[in-house]
Design a protein around this motif. Sequence first.
Motif, short mmCIF file in Angstrom:
data_model
loop_
_atom_site.label_atom_id
_atom_site.label_comp_id
_atom_site.label_asym_id
_atom_site.label_seq_id
_atom_site.Cartn_x
_atom_site.Cartn_y
_atom_site.Cartn_z
N SER A 26 0.83 -1.20 0.00
CA SER A 26 0.00 0.00 0.00
C SER A 26 0.87 1.26 0.00
CB SER A 26 -0.92 0.01 1.22
OG SER A 26 -1.87 -1.02 1.14
N ARG A 27 2.07 1.13 0.55
CA ARG A 27 3.04 2.23 0.53
C ARG A 27 3.84 2.22 -0.77
NH1 ARG A 27 5.86 0.36 4.21
NH2 ARG A 27 7.71 -0.35 3.10
N PRO A 30 0.85 2.86 -4.20
CA PRO A 30 -0.32 3.48 -3.55
C PRO A 30 -1.62 3.34 -4.33
CG PRO A 30 1.59 4.95 -3.51
CD PRO A 30 1.94 3.83 -4.42
N GLU A 84 6.87 -6.91 7.26
CA GLU A 84 5.73 -6.01 7.44
C GLU A 84 4.40 -6.71 7.17
OE1 GLU A 84 5.99 -2.23 5.50
OE2 GLU A 84 8.18 -2.15 5.71
#
Length: 205
Positions: A26-27, A30, A84
């Motif tokens: 998502s980072r 985006p 992550e």
Amino acid sequence: MTASINHIVFDIGKVLIHYDPNIPYSRLIPDAAERKWFFDNVCTHDWNVEQDRGRTWADAEALLIETHPTREEHIRAFRKYWHEMVPHAYEDSVAIMEALIAEGRDVTMLTNFASDTFREAQKRFAFLTKPRGVTVSGDVGLIKPDIAIYETHTRSFSLEPAATIFIDDAPANVEGARAAGWNAVLFTGADKLRSDLADYGVRAR
């Protein structure tokens, strides 16, 4: 319902620890539509499963970079930022597993997991070292729901299939366990797990 349950086998991802590749991506990507395209066409579920079967990350990355050279950075990011993707444990289901172990129950784990990332997960989540043992797909070259991985786990830990219950979040893996002669329940949350175990005569705090 069945013979007494003497062996309890836990899956790991989405049962004991959370897993979501979208967290780092998502980072990194985006735009939601582009990110969906990337997971549908580049770092796909089927591609990732082969690491669970034992393919090295180097080979996996090289395969994709050859066909998607402009996506090299995003391809390598899958392993680079894997940590992550597993941000936290499911404390309620971990508590159930630890209580069963404390009561003297025979608890093992059976997981589709790459060998290296599983060892990384064990260092981060100490409860993954508490069961009697684990069969990691990346170590044995087999993946759920292939009946052979359940049979391998049965032999490795001297389980009696009819006295074994398996907990997994994927319906296909539950059916695979049943095909191997195990009892099995679909994990949807800790409260339902307690109820399902109670149906098999296993009381979990």
